[in-house]
Design a protein around this motif. Structure first.
Motif, PDB file in Angstrom:
ATOM      1  N   ARG A  27      41.389  44.031  44.806  1.00  0.00           N
ATOM      2  CA  ARG A  27      41.600  43.046  43.739  1.00  0.00           C
ATOM      3  C   ARG A  27      41.155  41.671  44.234  1.00  0.00           C
ATOM      4  O   ARG A  27      41.297  41.349  45.412  1.00  0.00           O
ATOM      5  CB  ARG A  27      43.078  42.979  43.339  1.00  0.00           C
ATOM      6  CG  ARG A  27      43.656  44.284  42.892  1.00  0.00           C
ATOM      7  CD  ARG A  27      43.147  44.654  41.494  1.00  0.00           C
ATOM      8  NE  ARG A  27      43.738  45.892  41.048  1.00  0.00           N
ATOM      9  CZ  ARG A  27      43.090  47.048  41.022  1.00  0.00           C
ATOM     10  NH1 ARG A  27      41.858  47.123  41.415  1.00  0.00           N
ATOM     11  NH2 ARG A  27      43.682  48.133  40.589  1.00  0.00           N
ATOM     12  N   THR A  28      40.651  40.866  43.320  1.00  0.00           N
ATOM     13  CA  THR A  28      40.245  39.510  43.666  1.00  0.00           C
ATOM     14  C   THR A  28      41.451  38.577  43.564  1.00  0.00           C
ATOM     15  O   THR A  28      42.516  38.955  43.079  1.00  0.00           O
ATOM     16  CB  THR A  28      39.134  39.016  42.720  1.00  0.00           C
ATOM     17  OG1 THR A  28      39.646  38.971  41.387  1.00  0.00           O
ATOM     18  CG2 THR A  28      37.913  39.918  42.775  1.00  0.00           C
ATOM     19  N   GLU A  31      42.542  38.176  39.942  1.00  0.00           N
ATOM     20  CA  GLU A  31      43.294  39.308  39.409  1.00  0.00           C
ATOM     21  C   GLU A  31      44.739  39.313  39.902  1.00  0.00           C
ATOM     22  O   GLU A  31      45.650  39.748  39.186  1.00  0.00           O
ATOM     23  CB  GLU A  31      42.617  40.622  39.799  1.00  0.00           C
ATOM     24  CG  GLU A  31      41.290  40.846  39.122  1.00  0.00           C
ATOM     25  CD  GLU A  31      40.562  42.073  39.649  1.00  0.00           C
ATOM     26  OE1 GLU A  31      39.714  42.582  38.900  1.00  0.00           O
ATOM     27  OE2 GLU A  31      40.839  42.501  40.791  1.00  0.00           O
ATOM     28  N   LEU A  32      44.955  38.820  41.124  1.00  0.00           N
ATOM     29  CA  LEU A  32      46.303  38.790  41.674  1.00  0.00           C
ATOM     30  C   LEU A  32      47.029  37.482  41.385  1.00  0.00           C
ATOM     31  O   LEU A  32      48.211  37.345  41.691  1.00  0.00           O
ATOM     32  CB  LEU A  32      46.261  39.019  43.194  1.00  0.00           C
ATOM     33  CG  LEU A  32      45.789  40.401  43.635  1.00  0.00           C
ATOM     34  CD1 LEU A  32      45.708  40.473  45.154  1.00  0.00           C
ATOM     35  CD2 LEU A  32      46.707  41.487  43.108  1.00  0.00           C
ATOM     36  N   PRO A  45      37.615  39.752  48.160  1.00  0.00           N
ATOM     37  CA  PRO A  45      38.860  40.502  47.995  1.00  0.00           C
ATOM     38  C   PRO A  45      40.059  39.747  48.563  1.00  0.00           C
ATOM     39  O   PRO A  45      39.959  39.063  49.574  1.00  0.00           O
ATOM     40  CB  PRO A  45      38.616  41.788  48.782  1.00  0.00           C
ATOM     41  CG  PRO A  45      37.574  41.432  49.773  1.00  0.00           C
ATOM     42  CD  PRO A  45      36.725  40.363  49.142  1.00  0.00           C
TER      43      PRO A  45
END
Length: 96
Positions: A27-28, A31-32, A45
């Motif tokens: 996840r980038t 995204e987190l 990442p």
């Protein structure tokens, strides 16, 4: 098949498996919801875990190598089965 051949095949399959497993579960920062550092690529990442990749690659490589060795021993798929270019000639009995 010699054990050194099996080991060489396992190593090749392990590298292939590691490359297959690399993008899974990554996840980038976006995204987190984490903050990025200055100059960081958007696609970098945030949760890369090489140990997890190695474990997954080891399991997949062991499975694929065992299937390869079993196929070598039992002959499930042979070279003649993979001939897709020329048709297989069959001999038919004429009944005489």
């Amino acid at each position: 098949m010699q054990w050194t051949s099996i080991l060489a095949i396992y190593c090749l399959v392990w590298v292939m498996s590691a490359f297959i497993m690399l993008p899974l579960g990554i996840r980038t920062h976006d995204e987190l919801g984490e903050e990025k550092t200055a100059g960081q690529a958007d696609s970098a990442p945030a949760n890369f875990r090489p140990g997890r990749v190695a474990v997954r690659a080891t399991i997949l490589a062991a499975l694929l190598t065992s299937l390869f060795v079993a196929n070598y021993i039992y002959g499930w798929v042979v070279v003649d089965d993979l001939n897709f270019v020329t048709p297989v000639l069959t001999v038919e009995s004429s009944g005489n």
